[in-house]
Design an enzyme around this catalytic site. Sequence first.
Site, short mmCIF file in Angstrom:
data_model
loop_
_atom_site.label_atom_id
_atom_site.label_comp_id
_atom_site.label_asym_id
_atom_site.label_seq_id
_atom_site.Cartn_x
_atom_site.Cartn_y
_atom_site.Cartn_z
N CYS A 8 23.12 40.97 -68.12
CA CYS A 8 21.95 40.78 -68.56
C CYS A 8 20.90 42.26 -68.42
O CYS A 8 21.70 43.01 -68.09
CB CYS A 8 21.12 39.80 -67.98
SG CYS A 8 20.41 40.09 -66.39
N CYS A 80 21.48 37.40 -72.20
CA CYS A 80 20.33 37.63 -72.81
C CYS A 80 20.60 38.64 -74.09
O CYS A 80 21.53 38.98 -74.13
CB CYS A 80 19.17 38.39 -71.72
SG CYS A 80 19.80 40.04 -71.55
N CYS A 87 25.37 46.02 -74.79
CA CYS A 87 26.64 45.81 -74.15
C CYS A 87 27.48 46.98 -74.32
O CYS A 87 27.99 47.17 -75.37
CB CYS A 87 27.43 44.23 -74.36
SG CYS A 87 28.53 44.06 -73.18
#
Length: 136
Positions: A8, A80, A87
Site C-alpha cells: 500500500c 490501495c 508499484c
Amino acid sequence: MKKILVLCTGNSARSQLAEGYLQHFAGNRAQVYSAGVDPKGVNPVAIQVMAEDGIDISHHTSNHADEYTGMAFDYVITVCDNAREQCPYFPSAGQMIHQSFSDPGHTEGEDLVTSFRRVRDEIKAYSQAFVEKNLA
C-alpha cells in the site's frame, strides 16, 4: 511454502492489517511481507485494532517496496489504488492481484477507531477467502 507481498502507499495500516491476517490464516503455508511505496511507520491504531482481534502486529516494521524487488513472490497484492499505480516491477511475481480498501481514518462521518475496525474487518474477510482459495 508460498511467499506473499502486500503493498500500500504508507505501509502503515492496510498492508499491515493484511500482512497480519494473511499470516494468521496461512500459518506455515506462507511467508507474508508488507511494504509501501512511501512508508510512514506502523500506525498505532492498526496495532490496537488487530490486538482487539487477538493478533499482535506490534513487532511489524514499515518497509519500502524497493527492499523486496529482488525476492521471488508467488503473489503481490496491492491494497490501495495508489500502490497499484506506483508499484515497482516485480519480475518474479507469480500473480499480481489488486484489492482496494478504503484508507482507514479518512472516512467522512466515522471516527478514527471505527474506521480502522471497519477496514480491519473487510481485510480479515478478504484475507481468509484468499488463503482458502489460493493456499488450500
